[in-house]
Design an enzyme around this catalytic site. Structure first.
Site, PDB file in Angstrom:
ATOM      1  N   CYS A  78       0.842  -1.198   0.000  1.00 39.36           N
ATOM      2  CA  CYS A  78       0.000   0.000   0.000  1.00 39.36           C
ATOM      3  C   CYS A  78       0.876   1.247   0.000  1.00 39.36           C
ATOM      4  O   CYS A  78       2.063   1.178   0.304  1.00 39.36           O
ATOM      5  CB  CYS A  78      -0.852   0.057   1.265  1.00 39.36           C
ATOM      6  SG  CYS A  78      -1.916  -1.368   1.473  1.00 39.36           S
TER       7      CYS A  78
ATOM      8  N   GLY B 207      -0.579   0.749  -5.036  1.00 42.69           N
ATOM      9  CA  GLY B 207      -1.888   0.136  -4.825  1.00 42.69           C
ATOM     10  C   GLY B 207      -2.945   0.810  -5.648  1.00 42.69           C
ATOM     11  O   GLY B 207      -3.078   2.039  -5.591  1.00 42.69           O
TER      12      GLY B 207
ATOM     13  N   ASN C 144       0.760   0.203   6.042  1.00 38.41           N
ATOM     14  CA  ASN C 144       1.281  -0.580   4.921  1.00 38.41           C
ATOM     15  C   ASN C 144       2.080  -1.718   5.528  1.00 38.41           C
ATOM     16  O   ASN C 144       2.947  -1.487   6.359  1.00 38.41           O
ATOM     17  CB  ASN C 144       2.198   0.308   4.067  1.00 38.41           C
ATOM     18  CG  ASN C 144       2.975  -0.482   3.025  1.00 38.41           C
ATOM     19  OD1 ASN C 144       2.488  -1.493   2.519  1.00 38.41           O
ATOM     20  ND2 ASN C 144       4.166  -0.025   2.715  1.00 38.41           N
ATOM     21  N   GLY C 145       1.757  -2.942   5.146  1.00 36.36           N
ATOM     22  CA  GLY C 145       2.515  -4.072   5.675  1.00 36.36           C
ATOM     23  C   GLY C 145       1.640  -5.271   5.903  1.00 36.36           C
ATOM     24  O   GLY C 145       0.519  -5.341   5.400  1.00 36.36           O
TER      25      GLY C 145
ATOM     26  N   TYR D 100      11.893  -3.414  -6.856  1.00 36.21           N
ATOM     27  CA  TYR D 100      10.672  -3.373  -7.665  1.00 36.21           C
ATOM     28  C   TYR D 100       9.590  -2.427  -7.127  1.00 36.21           C
ATOM     29  O   TYR D 100       8.978  -1.699  -7.896  1.00 36.21           O
ATOM     30  CB  TYR D 100      10.080  -4.786  -7.791  1.00 36.21           C
ATOM     31  CG  TYR D 100       8.696  -4.795  -8.402  1.00 36.21           C
ATOM     32  CD1 TYR D 100       8.524  -4.652  -9.780  1.00 36.21           C
ATOM     33  CD2 TYR D 100       7.558  -4.898  -7.598  1.00 36.21           C
ATOM     34  CE1 TYR D 100       7.246  -4.618 -10.333  1.00 36.21           C
ATOM     35  CE2 TYR D 100       6.281  -4.865  -8.149  1.00 36.21           C
ATOM     36  CZ  TYR D 100       6.132  -4.720  -9.504  1.00 36.21           C
ATOM     37  OH  TYR D 100       4.879  -4.677 -10.042  1.00 36.21           O
TER      38      TYR D 100
HETATM   39  P1  5GP Z   1       6.740 -13.677 -12.939  1.00 41.70           P
HETATM   40  O1  5GP Z   1       6.129 -13.391 -14.264  1.00 41.70           O
HETATM   41  O2  5GP Z   1       8.110 -14.296 -13.029  1.00 41.70           O
HETATM   42  O3  5GP Z   1       5.856 -14.466 -12.035  1.00 41.70           O
HETATM   43  O4  5GP Z   1       6.936 -12.303 -12.155  1.00 41.70           O
HETATM   44  C1  5GP Z   1       7.902 -11.373 -12.570  1.00 41.70           C
HETATM   45  C2  5GP Z   1       7.239 -10.158 -13.144  1.00 41.70           C
HETATM   46  O5  5GP Z   1       6.278  -9.651 -12.223  1.00 41.70           O
HETATM   47  C3  5GP Z   1       8.235  -9.039 -13.369  1.00 41.70           C
HETATM   48  O6  5GP Z   1       7.936  -8.432 -14.616  1.00 41.70           O
HETATM   49  C4  5GP Z   1       8.014  -8.046 -12.221  1.00 41.70           C
HETATM   50  O7  5GP Z   1       8.120  -6.708 -12.671  1.00 41.70           O
HETATM   51  C5  5GP Z   1       6.622  -8.358 -11.747  1.00 41.70           C
HETATM   52  N1  5GP Z   1       6.508  -8.408 -10.269  1.00 41.70           N
HETATM   53  C6  5GP Z   1       7.404  -8.840  -9.362  1.00 41.70           C
HETATM   54  N2  5GP Z   1       6.919  -8.735  -8.111  1.00 41.70           N
HETATM   55  C7  5GP Z   1       5.690  -8.232  -8.215  1.00 41.70           C
HETATM   56  C8  5GP Z   1       4.662  -7.865  -7.274  1.00 41.70           C
HETATM   57  O8  5GP Z   1       4.813  -7.997  -6.055  1.00 41.70           O
HETATM   58  N3  5GP Z   1       3.508  -7.385  -7.804  1.00 41.70           N
HETATM   59  C9  5GP Z   1       3.323  -7.231  -9.142  1.00 41.70           C
HETATM   60  N4  5GP Z   1       2.167  -6.738  -9.591  1.00 41.70           N
HETATM   61  N5  5GP Z   1       4.253  -7.542 -10.045  1.00 41.70           N
HETATM   62  C10 5GP Z   1       5.420  -8.044  -9.599  1.00 41.70           C
HETATM   63 MG    MG Z   2       7.339  -6.204 -14.679  1.00 38.42          MG
END
Ligand code: 5GP
Ligand code: MG
Length: 479
Positions: free
Chosen positions: A2, A31, A103-104, A258
Site C-alpha cells: 500500500c 496500490g 502498509n505491511g 521493484y
Molecule cells: P513472474 O512473471 O516471473 O511471475 O513475475 C515477474 C514479473 O512480475 C516481473 O515483470 C516483475 O516486474 C513483476 N513483479 C514482481 N513482483 C511483483 C509484485 O509484487 N507485484 C506485481 N504486480 N508484479 C510483480
Molecule cells: Mg514487470
C-alpha cells in the site's frame, strides 16, 4: 502493498484534501484497488472507494472534507477482490477518536484475533490487518489514562503495539485534535519518511511511503523512520521522537528492486541509482561466463535502470526492444495461471528490427513464477534473436514474503525448485543471469535489509507453523 500519507497542514483555514489526493496519485503504483482519505476539523471526514485516487474522489463528496490534518491511503490487495469494507483509512471513536492507515502485513493475526475477542470482546470484521493495529493502539492509549494525550502516553501506546503485534507495519495515526503519530514495526521493514515544507505562515509536515510524494507536494524529506521508531507531531506542531521497541533494522530490499518508483530515495539512496549499480554487478556475471550480447533491452517498465547499468558496464548499446501495451491488466496478481498467461500475452510487442540477428540480453527487475520471462524469451526468439540471455535485476527468489509483498507459494516459484540451468531451460533462454545474494548484500552494507525472499532469513522470529498459517490464510489483509 500500500501507499500511505499523512499531512499536518500549514494552518487550520486551509483544507488538506487536495494535497492528499495529489500525494496519493504519486503513490498510486503502490496500490490501485482502493483509495481513501480522512480529514479532521471537529470530527473525522472519511471518503474511500474502490479504484484509483484520480477517479474515486468527487468534488461533491469532498466539499465536506474540512480540516488541515489528514491521512490518505492507496491499497493493493493481493488476494482476490478488494471489498470496500477493507479499504483504508479506518477510524475509531474511542479513546479520543483515532484514524489510521498502514502498509505491511501482520504475522500473528490468529493470536491477536483471539486475544482481542477474549480479553476485550472485539470482533474482527474485515480481512484487513489494520483492525489489529487500530484496536491494539486504542487499547494501549486508553491504558495510559490521560485526559489529553502527551508525547509520553502516545509513545507508551506505540510500544504496547510493538510488543504485541508482529510482522511488518508502517503506520500513521491521527488522534482527533491532539496530533499525528507515525511508527514502524521493530525491524522497520516497510518504508515511512517525514518531510517538511516551510511557508510564510509556518511549517507543514508530511509522512509518506516514498520521497517522490514529497517532491511533488513541495516537501523536503528530513528523516526516514528507523526500526521501531515513532514520531509524534502534537497539536502545536511540535515534533517529538522516540526510539520505540527496536531490533536490527531489516528494511525491505524489494522496495529498491521493484516496489518503489525509480525517483524515490530511501536512506539517502536513489532507487534508480541502486538499480543501475546492480546492473553493473550483473555485467561481471556476464564476463565471468564469457557471454557477449550485442544489445541490452529491458522488460518495461521496471527493468529499465538495471538494463541501463548493464549496457553501460558491458560497453554495448541499450535499445528499446519491447513495447508495452499500457492497456493490459496486471498479470502478477491474477488468480489463476491461465489468466496470468493470457494477460502476459497481451502486454508486450517486440521490435523486430532491433532484435533480429542479435544476441540479446533482456532485463527484468525480477523473476518470480517465470510467467513473464518464459513468454518474453519466446517473443524475442520469434523476432529473430540469435541468442537470448534473460537477466534478473534481483537474485533468485526462493522464499515467500510474509511482510506484505505478494509472493506465491515456493512451489510456484521457478527458482525455488530448479537449478539455474533448469530455469533457463524452463523459460527457453540460452542462459539466465542473476546477481548473487552476496552481490546484493554488499551493495547494501551499512543499511540493515530484509532479504528473506532470497535468503529465507526472516528478521522477525517466525516459526514453521506461522509460515504455514500464513500460506494457508487466503484472505490476508493489505499487502
Ligand atoms: P513472474 O512473471 O516471473 O511471475 O513475475 C515477474 C514479473 O512480475 C516481473 O515483470 C516483475 O516486474 C513483476 N513483479 C514482481 N513482483 C511483483 C509484485 O509484487 N507485484 C506485481 N504486480 N508484479 C510483480
Ligand atoms: Mg514487470
Amino acid at each position: 502493498m500500500c501507499g500511505i500519507l499523512g499531512i499536518v497542514g500549514v494552518n487550520e483555514k486551509e483544507d488538506v484534501y487536495n494535497e492528499l489526493i495529489c500525494g496519493l496519485t504519486t503513490l498510486q503504483h503502490r496500490g490501485q484497488d482502493s483509495a481513501g482519505l480522512v480529514t479532521f476539523d471537529r470530527t473525522f471526514h472519511l471518503e474511500k472507494k474502490l479504484g484509483v485516487a484520480s477517479e474515486v474522489f468527487k468534488q461533491n463528496d469532498l466539499d465536506s472534507c474540512r480540516g488541515a490534518w489528514g491521512l490518505g491511503h492507496t491499497r493493493y490487495a493481493t488476494q482476490g477482490e478488494t471489498r470496500l469494507m477493507d479499504a483504508q483509512p479506518f477510524t475509531l471513536n474511542h479513546p479520543y477518536g483515532i484514524a489510521m492507515v498502514h502498509n505491511g502485513n501482520i504475522t500473528n493475526f490468529e493470536q491477536l484475533r483471539e486475544n482481542l475477542a477474549q480479553d476485550h470482546r472485539y470482533l474482527i470484521e474485515t480481512s484487513n490487518d489494520l483492525e489489529f493495529l487500530l484496536y491494539t493502539f486504542g487499547l494501549e492509549l486508553e491504558k495510559t489514562g490521560m485526559f489529553r494525550v502527551t508525547p509520553e502516553s502516545v509513545f507508551q501506546a506505540v510500544e504496547g503495539v510493538q510488543r504485541k503485534v508482529q510482522g511488518a507495519y508502517a503506520t500513521i495515526a491521527l488522534i482527533a485534535g491532539q496530533g499525528m503519530v507515525a511508527f514502524t514495526d521493530p525491524c522497520g521493514i516497510r518504508p515511512l519518511l517525514l518531510g517538511r515544507k516551510d511557508t510564510e505562515t509556518g511549517p507543514a509536515y508530511a509522512f509518506a511511503s516514498e520521497t517522490k510524494c514529497f517532491d511533488y507536494l513541495g516537501y523536503t524529506p528530513i528523516h526516514q523512520l528507523g526500526a521501531g521508531e515513532a514520531i509524534f507531531i502534537d497539536a502545536n506542531k511540535k515534533i517529538h521522537t522516540h526510539s520505540g521497541v527496536s531490533k536490527r533494522q531489516a528494511f525491505c530490499v524489494f522496495e529498491y528492486i521493484y516496489l518503489s518508483q525509480a525517483d524515490t530515495s530511501f536512506h539517502g539512496r536513489l532507487v534508480a541509482s541502486d538499480r543501475e549499480k546492480l546492473g553493473h554487478v550483473i555485467a561481471k556475471r556476464f564476463q565471468e561466463r564469457g557471454f557477449d550480447p550485442d544489445i541490452v533491452i529491458d522488460v518495461p517498465s521496471s527493468g529499465y535502470f538495471f538494463a541501463q547499468g548493464l549496457a553501460e558496464a558491458l560497453g554495448i548499446p541499450y535499445k528499446k526492444g519491447l513495447i508495452k501495451n499500457n492497456q493490459a491488466k496486471r498479470s502478477f496478481i491474477s488468480p489463476t495461471q491461465a489468466l496470468r498467461k493470457k494477460i502476459v500475452h497481451q502486454k508486450h510487442n517486440p521490435l523486430k528490427t532491433v532484435i533480429q540477428g542479435k544476441k540479446v540480453a533482456v532485463v527484468d527487475d525480477s523473476i518470480v513464477r517465470g510467467t513473464t520471462s518464459k513468454h518474453i524469451c519466446d517473443l524475442i526468439r520469434r523476432a529473430g534473436a540469435e541468442a537470448v540471455y534473460f537477466v534478473s535485476g534481483a537474485p533468485a527468489i526462493k522464499h515467500p514474503c510474509i511482510y506484505g509483498v505478494d509472493m506465491p507459494d515456493p512451489g510456484e516459484m521457478v527458482a525455488a525448485i530448479r537449478t539455474e540451468e533448469e530455469v533457463a531451460e524452463f523459460m527457453g533462454a540460452d542462459a539466465v543471469v542473476y546477481p548473487s545474494l552476496e552481490d546484493m548484500r554488499s551493495l547494501y552494507q551499512g543499511i540493515g535489509i530484509c532479504d528473506a525472499c532470497f535468503s529465507g532469513e526472516y528478521p522477525s522470529n517466525v516459526s514453521e507453523e506461522t509460515l504455514e498459517a500464513i500460506r494457508q490464510e487466503k484472505v490476508l489483509s493489505c499487502r
